[in-house]
Design a protein around this motif. Structure first.
Motif, PDB file in Angstrom:
ATOM      1  N   ASN A   1       0.805  -1.228   0.000  1.00 15.82           N
ATOM      2  CA  ASN A   1       0.000   0.000   0.000  1.00 15.82           C
ATOM      3  C   ASN A   1       0.838   1.278   0.000  1.00 15.82           C
ATOM      4  O   ASN A   1       0.356   2.343   0.392  1.00 15.82           O
ATOM      5  N   VAL A   2       2.087   1.186  -0.427  1.00 15.58           N
ATOM      6  CA  VAL A   2       2.956   2.357  -0.535  1.00 15.58           C
ATOM      7  C   VAL A   2       3.701   2.277  -1.864  1.00 15.58           C
ATOM      8  O   VAL A   2       4.296   1.239  -2.177  1.00 15.58           O
ATOM      9  N   SER A   3       3.667   3.348  -2.643  1.00 13.62           N
ATOM     10  CA  SER A   3       4.369   3.377  -3.924  1.00 13.62           C
ATOM     11  C   SER A   3       5.318   4.557  -3.976  1.00 13.62           C
ATOM     12  O   SER A   3       5.062   5.624  -3.392  1.00 13.62           O
ATOM     13  N   SER A   4       6.425   4.355  -4.691  1.00 13.36           N
ATOM     14  CA  SER A   4       7.406   5.418  -4.890  1.00 13.36           C
ATOM     15  C   SER A   4       7.346   5.878  -6.336  1.00 13.36           C
ATOM     16  O   SER A   4       7.024   5.095  -7.232  1.00 13.36           O
ATOM     17  N   ALA A   5       7.664   7.148  -6.566  1.00 13.20           N
ATOM     18  CA  ALA A   5       7.583   7.687  -7.924  1.00 13.20           C
ATOM     19  C   ALA A   5       8.592   8.808  -8.102  1.00 13.20           C
ATOM     20  O   ALA A   5       8.983   9.479  -7.140  1.00 13.20           O
ATOM     21  N   ARG A   6       9.000   8.979  -9.349  1.00 10.14           N
ATOM     22  CA  ARG A   6       9.770  10.162  -9.721  1.00 10.14           C
ATOM     23  C   ARG A   6       8.822  11.066 -10.491  1.00 10.14           C
ATOM     24  O   ARG A   6       8.299  10.695 -11.548  1.00 10.14           O
ATOM     25  N   LEU A   7       8.607  12.267  -9.959  1.00  6.68           N
ATOM     26  CA  LEU A   7       7.632  13.174 -10.550  1.00  6.68           C
ATOM     27  C   LEU A   7       8.231  14.030 -11.648  1.00  6.68           C
ATOM     28  O   LEU A   7       7.512  14.644 -12.426  1.00  6.68           O
ATOM     29  N   GLY A   8       9.557  14.055 -11.711  1.00  2.93           N
ATOM     30  CA  GLY A   8      10.229  14.853 -12.733  1.00  2.93           C
ATOM     31  C   GLY A   8      11.451  15.517 -12.136  1.00  2.93           C
ATOM     32  O   GLY A   8      11.465  15.861 -10.944  1.00  2.93           O
ATOM     33  N   GLY A   9      12.490  15.685 -12.950  1.00  5.72           N
ATOM     34  CA  GLY A   9      13.698  16.332 -12.451  1.00  5.72           C
ATOM     35  C   GLY A   9      14.248  15.610 -11.244  1.00  5.72           C
ATOM     36  O   GLY A   9      14.497  14.407 -11.259  1.00  5.72           O
ATOM     37  N   GLU A  10      14.440  16.363 -10.147  1.00  6.76           N
ATOM     38  CA  GLU A  10      14.963  15.772  -8.914  1.00  6.76           C
ATOM     39  C   GLU A  10      13.877  15.627  -7.848  1.00  6.76           C
ATOM     40  O   GLU A  10      14.177  15.497  -6.666  1.00  6.76           O
ATOM     41  N   GLU A  11      12.620  15.621  -8.273  1.00  8.01           N
ATOM     42  CA  GLU A  11      11.516  15.507  -7.317  1.00  8.01           C
ATOM     43  C   GLU A  11      10.939  14.093  -7.323  1.00  8.01           C
ATOM     44  O   GLU A  11      10.660  13.523  -8.379  1.00  8.01           O
ATOM     45  N   PHE A  12      10.771  13.546  -6.122  1.00 10.01           N
ATOM     46  CA  PHE A  12      10.259  12.196  -5.936  1.00 10.01           C
ATOM     47  C   PHE A  12       9.069  12.234  -4.978  1.00 10.01           C
ATOM     48  O   PHE A  12       8.758  13.273  -4.386  1.00 10.01           O
TER      49      PHE A  12
ATOM     50  N   GLY B   1       1.069   6.538   0.176  1.00 12.73           N
ATOM     51  CA  GLY B   1       0.501   5.312   0.721  1.00 12.73           C
ATOM     52  C   GLY B   1      -0.539   5.605   1.783  1.00 12.73           C
ATOM     53  O   GLY B   1      -0.860   6.762   2.070  1.00 12.73           O
ATOM     54  N   THR B   2      -1.074   4.557   2.347  1.00 16.25           N
ATOM     55  CA  THR B   2      -2.027   4.730   3.446  1.00 16.25           C
ATOM     56  C   THR B   2      -1.283   5.256   4.664  1.00 16.25           C
ATOM     57  O   THR B   2      -0.069   5.058   4.810  1.00 16.25           O
ATOM     58  N   ARG B   3      -2.015   5.903   5.544  1.00 16.08           N
ATOM     59  CA  ARG B   3      -1.370   6.494   6.713  1.00 16.08           C
ATOM     60  C   ARG B   3      -0.773   5.425   7.622  1.00 16.08           C
ATOM     61  O   ARG B   3       0.254   5.643   8.265  1.00 16.08           O
ATOM     62  N   GLU B   4      -1.415   4.246   7.639  1.00 15.76           N
ATOM     63  CA  GLU B   4      -0.910   3.167   8.487  1.00 15.76           C
ATOM     64  C   GLU B   4       0.390   2.583   7.924  1.00 15.76           C
ATOM     65  O   GLU B   4       1.310   2.249   8.681  1.00 15.76           O
ATOM     66  N   ASP B   5       0.463   2.446   6.613  1.00 15.62           N
ATOM     67  CA  ASP B   5       1.628   1.807   5.991  1.00 15.62           C
ATOM     68  C   ASP B   5       2.759   2.779   5.679  1.00 15.62           C
ATOM     69  O   ASP B   5       3.877   2.346   5.359  1.00 15.62           O
ATOM     70  N   LEU B   6       2.483   4.068   5.740  1.00 14.44           N
ATOM     71  CA  LEU B   6       3.511   5.072   5.495  1.00 14.44           C
ATOM     72  C   LEU B   6       3.516   6.069   6.656  1.00 14.44           C
ATOM     73  O   LEU B   6       3.000   7.184   6.543  1.00 14.44           O
ATOM     74  N   PRO B   7       4.090   5.704   7.788  1.00 15.87           N
ATOM     75  CA  PRO B   7       4.106   6.604   8.949  1.00 15.87           C
ATOM     76  C   PRO B   7       4.938   7.846   8.674  1.00 15.87           C
ATOM     77  O   PRO B   7       5.885   7.824   7.873  1.00 15.87           O
ATOM     78  N   ALA B   8       4.598   8.945   9.340  1.00 10.89           N
ATOM     79  CA  ALA B   8       5.321  10.202   9.134  1.00 10.89           C
ATOM     80  C   ALA B   8       6.782  10.067   9.522  1.00 10.89           C
ATOM     81  O   ALA B   8       7.648  10.772   8.988  1.00 10.89           O
ATOM     82  N   GLY B   9       7.092   9.132  10.426  1.00 10.12           N
ATOM     83  CA  GLY B   9       8.467   8.932  10.846  1.00 10.12           C
ATOM     84  C   GLY B   9       9.390   8.465   9.729  1.00 10.12           C
ATOM     85  O   GLY B   9      10.623   8.536   9.862  1.00 10.12           O
ATOM     86  N   LYS B  10       8.811   7.973   8.624  1.00  6.38           N
ATOM     87  CA  LYS B  10       9.622   7.563   7.476  1.00  6.38           C
ATOM     88  C   LYS B  10      10.452   8.729   6.947  1.00  6.38           C
ATOM     89  O   LYS B  10      11.546   8.541   6.404  1.00  6.38           O
ATOM     90  N   ALA B  11       9.925   9.940   7.102  1.00  5.62           N
ATOM     91  CA  ALA B  11      10.625  11.103   6.560  1.00  5.62           C
ATOM     92  C   ALA B  11      11.977  11.294   7.241  1.00  5.62           C
ATOM     93  O   ALA B  11      13.004  11.493   6.580  1.00  5.62           O
ATOM     94  N   ALA B  12      12.002  11.232   8.591  1.00  5.39           N
ATOM     95  CA  ALA B  12      13.262  11.392   9.318  1.00  5.39           C
ATOM     96  C   ALA B  12      14.234  10.268   8.968  1.00  5.39           C
ATOM     97  O   ALA B  12      15.439  10.491   8.808  1.00  5.39           O
ATOM     98  N   GLN B  13      13.722   9.055   8.852  1.00  2.14           N
ATOM     99  CA  GLN B  13      14.562   7.911   8.503  1.00  2.14           C
ATOM    100  C   GLN B  13      15.174   8.097   7.122  1.00  2.14           C
ATOM    101  O   GLN B  13      16.359   7.843   6.900  1.00  2.14           O
TER     102      GLN B  13
END
Length: 392
Positions: free
Chosen positions: A282-293, A297-309
């Motif tokens: 339930n989480v997907s990664s993407a390149r939106l263009g240039g250097e932006e990614f 995903g769902t809030r349960e499967d993509l916790p906000a703490g992933k950002a710090a990690q």
């Protein structure tokens, strides 16, 4: 699944490339269901004519029992094929249907062969050749209809053609031997065409899958592209909250200017690999263009703490150009019930990303911490996410 069930599945469904196995099974089941209806109707219509040319001397079993069995077999098949199996949405039904069709065709082949041989032996003279000819015509038609199930097609050709051809050869008549050779050649030609058909279908499915992959995948990094991320957002949909992380490489232009675009592409690939390691259920990664990614995903499967990690992983990673790479991340939550909701979620995450850049980069900002109502840079709710701001 029992060993017997596994055996039936392995025989009925040949080894196929993993990427197109489901597509092939669904296409094969749909094709067989469509063509088998007409086949059963044709066999049912042919049955009374076969009864008419069978002499009474053949006995009631050959004259009536076997034709009635064939008629009941055809009627049962017609009724069963009226069901809406929804193969496209339920592939397991397609696999089950193929196995059942293979077993069903085995019954039909045995009835036809027993009926033909018994009738052939009960008739004298050249008239008995009518029965092998009718059998082979039906066999070739059936093999064509079930060509997508090669095991069923091969079984029909073997059971229907080999016994009657052998019987014709052993009669010693030149006419019978000529007929046997013709029937055998027709069967071999049909089998060759079935294999050609199978290979063409597999090649077309592989080409289709490759085209779909190219249309939905960023060619440099292998991540989903923007279009594919939108499709994934639609799939998440509903009232359940989703989370979006917008990720932008800090000062990426400097890497390109200093080390060249080829090295810049290599850095993009490494950053993409690190981001993709956090994709999954339930989480997907993407390149939106240039250097932006992005990670969505769902809030349960993509916790906000992933950002710090993710910030730490990218900051500490050994990069191809020998320097350090950092990213800025904007985080937002929202529902994805329609396109407007997606645009809103993207805009809010983009505002948070902009704020992370403004605060000094190499950090994340959660949209919930922003006082966006007082932010003069805030775009209108209908702004398009197709043209993000320059926040290098």
């Amino acid at each position: 699944m029992s060993r017997f069930s596994n055996f039936l599945r392995d025989v009925a469904i040949p080894d196929l490339p993993h990427d197109v196995r489901v597509d092939y099974v669904v296409a094969a089941a749909s094709q067989v269901q469509k063509q088998a209806r007409m086949l059963f109707v044709a066999l049912l219509i042919t049955t009374p004519f076969a009864v008419m040319i069978t002499p009474e001397s053949a006995g009631p079993f050959v004259k009536w029992v076997l034709p009635v069995a064939m008629a009941l077999y055809c009627l049962t098949g017609i009724v069963q094929l009226r069901k809406d199996n929804q193969f496209a949405t339920k592939p397991w039904r397609a696999e089950k249907f193929i196995i059942e069709s293979w077993l069903s065709s085995l019954i039909g082949a045995l009835i036809c062969t027993v009926w033909t041989i018994a009738a052939f032996l009960s008739v004298e003279g050249t008239e008995r050749l009518h029965f092998p000819v009718m059998l082979v015509m039906g066999s070739l038609a059936t093999a064509y209809c079930v060509a997508s199930i090669r095991a069923a097609a091969a079984m029909h050709l073997l059971i229907d053609i080999v016994p009657i051809s052998a019987l014709l050869i052993f009669t010693g008549s030149v006419l019978d031997i000529a007929a046997a050779v013709s029937l055998g050649l027709a069967g071999l030609f049909q089998w060759r065409m079935i294999n050609v058909h199978h290979n063409q279908v597999v090649e077309l499915l592989l080409l289709k899958r490759k085209s779909q992959t190219l249309a939905l995948t960023d060619p440099l990094t292998g991540l989903l592209n923007r279009r594919a991320l939108l499709d994934f957002a639609e799939a998440l949909g509903g009232d359940a909250p989703s989370r979006l992380l917008l990720i932008d490489i800090d000062r990426f232009k400097t890497i390109n200017d200093t080390h060249g675009h080829d090295m810049g592409d290599t850095v993009l690939q490494e950053v993409a690999r690190l981001i993709d390691s956090h994709a999954g259920n339930n989480v997907s990664s993407a390149r939106l263009g240039g250097e932006e990614f992005a990670l969505l995903g769902t809030r349960e499967d993509l916790p906000a703490g992933k950002a710090a990690q993710l910030l730490a992983e990218i900051r500490e990673a050994a990069m191809p150009h020998g320097g350090q790479v950092t990213v800025s991340i904007g985080i937002a939550e929202g529902t994805l019930e329609d396109d407007r909701a997606w645009r809103t979620l993207y805009r809010v995450a983009d505002d948070a990303l902009y704020e992370a850049k403004r605060q000094g980069r190499d950090r994340f900002v959660h949209a919930g911490d922003l006082e966006t109502a007082a932010d003069p840079r805030r775009r209108s709710e209908d702004a398009s996410p197709e043209t993000p701001r320059n926040v290098a």
